[in-house]
Write a protein that holds these residues in place. Structure first.
Motif, PDB file in Angstrom:
ATOM      1  N   HIS A 160       1.277  -0.601   0.106  1.00  0.00           N
ATOM      2  CA  HIS A 160       0.154  -0.070  -0.065  1.00  0.00           C
ATOM      3  C   HIS A 160       1.009   0.987   0.258  1.00  0.00           C
ATOM      4  O   HIS A 160       0.522   2.345  -0.932  1.00  0.00           O
ATOM      5  N   ALA A 161       1.252   1.444   0.683  1.00  0.00           N
ATOM      6  CA  ALA A 161       2.845   2.253   1.116  1.00  0.00           C
ATOM      7  C   ALA A 161       3.311   2.746  -0.751  1.00  0.00           C
ATOM      8  O   ALA A 161       3.851   3.504  -0.508  1.00  0.00           O
ATOM      9  N   ALA A 162       3.361   1.389  -1.063  1.00  0.00           N
ATOM     10  CA  ALA A 162       3.879   1.592  -2.742  1.00  0.00           C
ATOM     11  C   ALA A 162       3.001   2.007  -3.324  1.00  0.00           C
ATOM     12  O   ALA A 162       3.488   2.725  -5.169  1.00  0.00           O
ATOM     13  N   GLY A 163       2.167   2.190  -3.330  1.00  0.00           N
ATOM     14  CA  GLY A 163       0.914   2.553  -4.178  1.00  0.00           C
ATOM     15  C   GLY A 163       0.530   1.258  -4.804  1.00  0.00           C
ATOM     16  O   GLY A 163      -0.309   1.133  -5.636  1.00  0.00           O
ATOM     17  N   ILE A 164       0.299   0.363  -4.522  1.00  0.00           N
ATOM     18  CA  ILE A 164       0.374  -1.770  -5.530  1.00  0.00           C
ATOM     19  C   ILE A 164      -1.101  -1.506  -4.789  1.00  0.00           C
ATOM     20  O   ILE A 164      -1.242  -1.901  -2.905  1.00  0.00           O
ATOM     21  N   LYS A 165      -2.637  -1.728  -5.378  1.00  0.00           N
ATOM     22  CA  LYS A 165      -3.521  -2.105  -4.792  1.00  0.00           C
ATOM     23  C   LYS A 165      -3.207  -3.701  -3.927  1.00  0.00           C
ATOM     24  O   LYS A 165      -2.335  -4.856  -5.278  1.00  0.00           O
ATOM     25  N   SER A 166      -4.641  -4.154  -3.044  1.00  0.00           N
ATOM     26  CA  SER A 166      -4.296  -5.713  -3.051  1.00  0.00           C
ATOM     27  C   SER A 166      -5.319  -5.896  -2.768  1.00  0.00           C
ATOM     28  O   SER A 166      -6.411  -5.795  -3.000  1.00  0.00           O
ATOM     29  N   SER A 167      -4.979  -7.101  -2.916  1.00  0.00           N
ATOM     30  CA  SER A 167      -6.480  -8.662  -2.867  1.00  0.00           C
ATOM     31  C   SER A 167      -6.389  -9.270  -2.047  1.00  0.00           C
ATOM     32  O   SER A 167      -5.374 -10.283  -2.655  1.00  0.00           O
ATOM     33  N   VAL A 168      -7.381  -9.798  -0.570  1.00  0.00           N
ATOM     34  CA  VAL A 168      -6.922 -11.291  -0.246  1.00  0.00           C
ATOM     35  C   VAL A 168      -8.167 -11.975   0.240  1.00  0.00           C
ATOM     36  O   VAL A 168      -8.636 -11.864  -0.328  1.00  0.00           O
ATOM     37  N   MET A 169      -6.955 -13.329   0.469  1.00  0.00           N
ATOM     38  CA  MET A 169      -7.903 -13.932   0.234  1.00  0.00           C
ATOM     39  C   MET A 169      -8.253 -14.569   1.700  1.00  0.00           C
ATOM     40  O   MET A 169      -7.230 -14.911   2.527  1.00  0.00           O
ATOM     41  N   ILE A 170      -9.175 -15.224   2.314  1.00  0.00           N
ATOM     42  CA  ILE A 170      -9.015 -15.812   3.379  1.00  0.00           C
ATOM     43  C   ILE A 170      -9.809 -16.979   3.556  1.00  0.00           C
ATOM     44  O   ILE A 170     -10.805 -17.077   2.212  1.00  0.00           O
ATOM     45  N   LEU A 171      -9.846 -18.042   3.530  1.00  0.00           N
ATOM     46  CA  LEU A 171      -9.911 -19.543   3.866  1.00  0.00           C
ATOM     47  C   LEU A 171     -11.568 -19.717   4.632  1.00  0.00           C
ATOM     48  O   LEU A 171     -11.219 -19.763   5.718  1.00  0.00           O
TER      49      LEU A 171
END
Ligand SMILES: C[S@@+](CC[C@H](N)C(=O)[O-])C[C@H]1O[C@@H](n2cnc3c(N)ncnc32)[C@H](O)[C@@H]1O
Ligand code: SF4
Length: 293
Positions: A160-171
């Motif tokens: 996030h600090a680098a401006g890259i978006k995140s998509s997280v998977m939870i099981l």
């Protein structure tokens, strides 16, 4: 394209060019995951020349490419130098600068600085998919993810600090009945601290059988039934305090399809889950035959 099969990609990358810059997964030890266990999927980075040949083929054939997904299981394990070479190659062949994404393990970023990531972001790397699976450090050890609450959070904050978006998977269902509540609460705590751009939940499934998983897990694991899965989802949603996260629980493994933006849709999503729990039959669920991994 000539892939070393099988190749996996996130469902939302269905329109993307899938470029196999590595084969397999550099970690490959998570006990629930059989994606890269076939003999031909032994981990190795692909040759730059071979990657370029694939790219040339696509460009010369005139296929429109607006998005590129770097496969396989954790392309971000590659060195910063190799990632730059790949991004430069992509931008040479596709000068309109496509949006690039990849799977990423928290440990893949351990030796990469925010500045390194920012430079890759400037070349088009815009989204990373992170299989956190749970925020519970004890459960992470049992499934041999090789990560902790803190390592997962640190990686998400770095991107996030680098401006890259995140998509997280939870099981959903990962901890069986014994860990269900703490899995939901710790996963919510991790998401609240990280504030990912996208969050999706999948139901853990074992098409090849549960033997490998249960042996490593130790005592007390069993598959959760539908009601237990919904109860776990209710605890997770109750505890989530997200500001602007696109939430999807619509993967083929899910019985109950949920979609919305969190926090705005939290009450509505909770209402749906509670109806599924307390008024069975009122909310349509996926049948077993409609489900899959
Ligand atoms: C191909 S993996 C790649 C992600 C990346 N290697 C990571 O672990 O962050 C994509 C995701 O599929 C999901 N997955 C793997 N095995 C699964 C299983 N047995 N049941 C349900 N989901 C599974 C996990 O959420 C995993 O993170
Ligand atoms: S879940 Fe991800 S890190 Fe774990 S073995 Fe599968 S691909 Fe590798």
């Amino acid at each position: 394209m000539s892939y070393i099969e099988p190749v996996f990609r996130p469902p939302s990358e269905w329109k993307s060019l899938i470029l196999q810059v590595t084969n397999g997964c550099s970690w490959n030890r998570c006990t629930f995951c059989e994606m890269y266990t076939a003999p031909q999927k032994r981990f190795r980075p692909q040759d730059l020349e071979a990657i370029e040949a694939q790219l040339r083929h696509i460009v010369e054939a005139g296929y429109p490419v607006y998005r590129v997904f770097l496969a396989d299981g954790d392309a971000m394990t590659l060195s910063v130098r190799r990632l730059h070479e790949i991004m430069d190659m992509l931008n040479r062949w596709l000068p309109h600068k496509p949006r690039v994404s990849a799977y990423c393990l928290p440990r893949n970023l351990r030796n990469k600085s925010v500045e390194d990531l920012r430079e890759l972001r400037e070349k088009g790397l815009s989204l990373l998919y992170v299989g956190c699976e749970t925020g519970d450090t004890g459960l992470l050890a049992r499934i041999q993810k090789g990560e902790t609450f803190d390592s997962s959070l640190e990686a998400l904050q770095k991107m996030h600090a680098a401006g890259i978006k995140s998509s997280v998977m939870i099981l959903n269902g990962l901890g069986g009945p014994g860990f269900s509540e703490q899995h939901a609460r710790e996963s919510a705590r991790l998401m609240n601290a990280a504030q990912p751009n996208y969050l999706s939940t999948l139901v853990v499934e074992f098409p090849g059988g549960t033997k490998r998983f249960t042996e490593a897990f130790g005592e007390g694991w069993r598959k959760l039934n539908k009601m237990e899965l919904f109860r776990e989802m209710e605890i997770l949603l109750e505890a989530l305090e997200l500001e602007n996260t696109i939430f999807r629980s619509d993967h083929a493994s899910n019985y109950l399809v949920l979609k919305g933006i969190l926090g705005k849709d939290k009450e509505q999503l909770l209402q749906t889950v509670r109806t599924a729990i307390h008024q069975p039959g009122c909310i349509p669920l996926r049948e077993e035959w409609q489900r899959g991994l």
